[in-house]
Design a protein around this motif. Structure first.
Motif, PDB file in Angstrom:
ATOM      1  N   GLU A   1      -5.860   7.266  -3.551  1.00  0.00           N
ATOM      2  CA  GLU A   1      -6.215   6.747  -2.230  1.00  0.00           C
ATOM      3  C   GLU A   1      -7.592   6.075  -2.231  1.00  0.00           C
ATOM      4  OE1 GLU A   1      -4.085   9.472   1.122  1.00  0.00           O
ATOM      5  OE2 GLU A   1      -5.688  10.455  -0.020  1.00  0.00           O
TER       6      GLU A   1
ATOM      7  N   PHE B   1      -8.013   2.294  -2.459  1.00  0.00           N
ATOM      8  CA  PHE B   1      -7.619   1.402  -1.365  1.00  0.00           C
ATOM      9  C   PHE B   1      -8.372   1.647  -0.063  1.00  0.00           C
ATOM     10  CE2 PHE B   1      -3.967   1.928  -4.168  1.00  0.00           C
ATOM     11  CZ  PHE B   1      -3.614   0.614  -4.425  1.00  0.00           C
ATOM     12  N   GLY B   2      -8.985   2.822   0.069  1.00  0.00           N
ATOM     13  CA  GLY B   2      -9.631   3.140   1.348  1.00  0.00           C
ATOM     14  C   GLY B   2     -10.830   4.040   1.178  1.00  0.00           C
TER      15      GLY B   2
ATOM     16  N   VAL C   1     -13.218   3.478   7.693  1.00  0.00           N
ATOM     17  CA  VAL C   1     -12.488   2.664   6.725  1.00  0.00           C
ATOM     18  C   VAL C   1     -13.381   1.887   5.762  1.00  0.00           C
ATOM     19  CG1 VAL C   1     -12.314   0.617   8.210  1.00  0.00           C
ATOM     20  CG2 VAL C   1     -10.533   1.087   6.506  1.00  0.00           C
TER      21      VAL C   1
ATOM     22  N   TYR D   1      -7.993   9.823   4.264  1.00  0.00           N
ATOM     23  CA  TYR D   1      -8.464   8.469   3.965  1.00  0.00           C
ATOM     24  C   TYR D   1      -8.015   7.489   5.048  1.00  0.00           C
ATOM     25  CZ  TYR D   1     -10.457   9.221  -0.651  1.00  0.00           C
ATOM     26  OH  TYR D   1     -11.271   9.609  -1.679  1.00  0.00           O
TER      27      TYR D   1
ATOM     28  N   LEU E   1       0.825  -1.202   0.000  1.00  0.00           N
ATOM     29  CA  LEU E   1       0.000   0.000   0.000  1.00  0.00           C
ATOM     30  C   LEU E   1       0.866   1.262   0.000  1.00  0.00           C
ATOM     31  CD1 LEU E   1      -2.746   1.473   0.310  1.00  0.00           C
ATOM     32  CD2 LEU E   1      -2.433   1.288   2.789  1.00  0.00           C
TER      33      LEU E   1
ATOM     34  N   PHE F   1      -7.446   3.297   5.739  1.00  0.00           N
ATOM     35  CA  PHE F   1      -7.122   2.105   4.941  1.00  0.00           C
ATOM     36  C   PHE F   1      -7.133   0.838   5.787  1.00  0.00           C
ATOM     37  CE2 PHE F   1      -4.907   5.752   3.131  1.00  0.00           C
ATOM     38  CZ  PHE F   1      -5.328   5.714   1.814  1.00  0.00           C
TER      39      PHE F   1
END
Length: 215
Positions: free
Chosen positions: A86, A89-90, A146, A99, A76, A101
């Protein structure tokens, strides 16, 4: 005997108003019922309870999604450093928010201090600090944010929204950290799955939902 012929004072309008006001105040006083906070809560069965919300959603929704979507931390960080989006991934709590994650990693624990344990993780750049939050206070709202499934619009106000984040952290303390011997972690290998909010790219401060400790 002479009669009293002195003129009597006329009843003025404001006299009547004063009498009416006194009667109203007295009536209100005797009809006031003092209600305790507990009684008020009991009388409002639909009042929102952040603790109940956390209990109902932590094990059934939050943890399974984090475990399913967790990305190896080193991967990541490499992707983000390379300019990856971002959002791939999150999730964040709003357009101007950082963000959060879901991540997983293994590493060697350092000496606990100030509610966190530093973790040396292979593949993580030397200028990035990785730490595991172990309490007693867990900071941030990574668990709330998240998954992207909990939004401000679900709640009445900001206070409820904030308390949900706190209560989800309390679930971590009760289910993951309560039996953890923090003082003995130094030098041991830990495998962690959890979430963190990327406020500072040089700091990864993870709230764990799953934690395994090896000699």
């Amino acid at each position: 005997m002479a009669s009293d012929t002195r003129p009597r004072s006329p009843i003025r309008p404001w006299h009547v108003q004063v009498v009416v006001l006194i009667v109203v105040v007295v009536a209100v006083f005797f009809n006031v019922k003092v209600v305790s906070i507990a009684d008020a809560t009991a009388a409002s069965p639909d009042a929102f309870d952040p603790a109940s919300f956390a209990v109902e959603n932590y094990e059934t929704e939050i943890v399974p999604q984090i475990e399913k979507e967790a990305v190896p931390l080193a991967t990541l960080l490499t992707d983000l450093a390379g300019g990856a989006d971002e959002a791939d991934f999150g999730n964040s709590s709003g357009t101007a928010s950082s963000y959060s994650f879901p991540v997983t990693f293994s590493g060697v624990a350092g000496t606990p201090a100030g509610g966190v344990v530093p973790i040396a993780v292979d593949g993580v750049p030397a200028d990035v600090t990785v730490q595991l939050q172990v309490g007693p206070a867990l900071n941030g709202t990574a668990l709330r944010d998240v998954t992207g499934t909990i939004s401000f619009d679900q709640f009445t106000n900001q206070l409820e929204y904030q308390k949900v984040g706190t209560e989800l952290n309390n679930q971590v303390k009760a289910t993951v950290l309560d039996s953890l011997d923090v003082a003995s972690l130094a030098g041991k290998t830990v495998t962690v799955t959890g979430a963190y909010t990327r406020v500072n790219p040089a700091l990864v401060s993870v709230v764990p939902v799953k934690l395994e400790v090896s000699p």
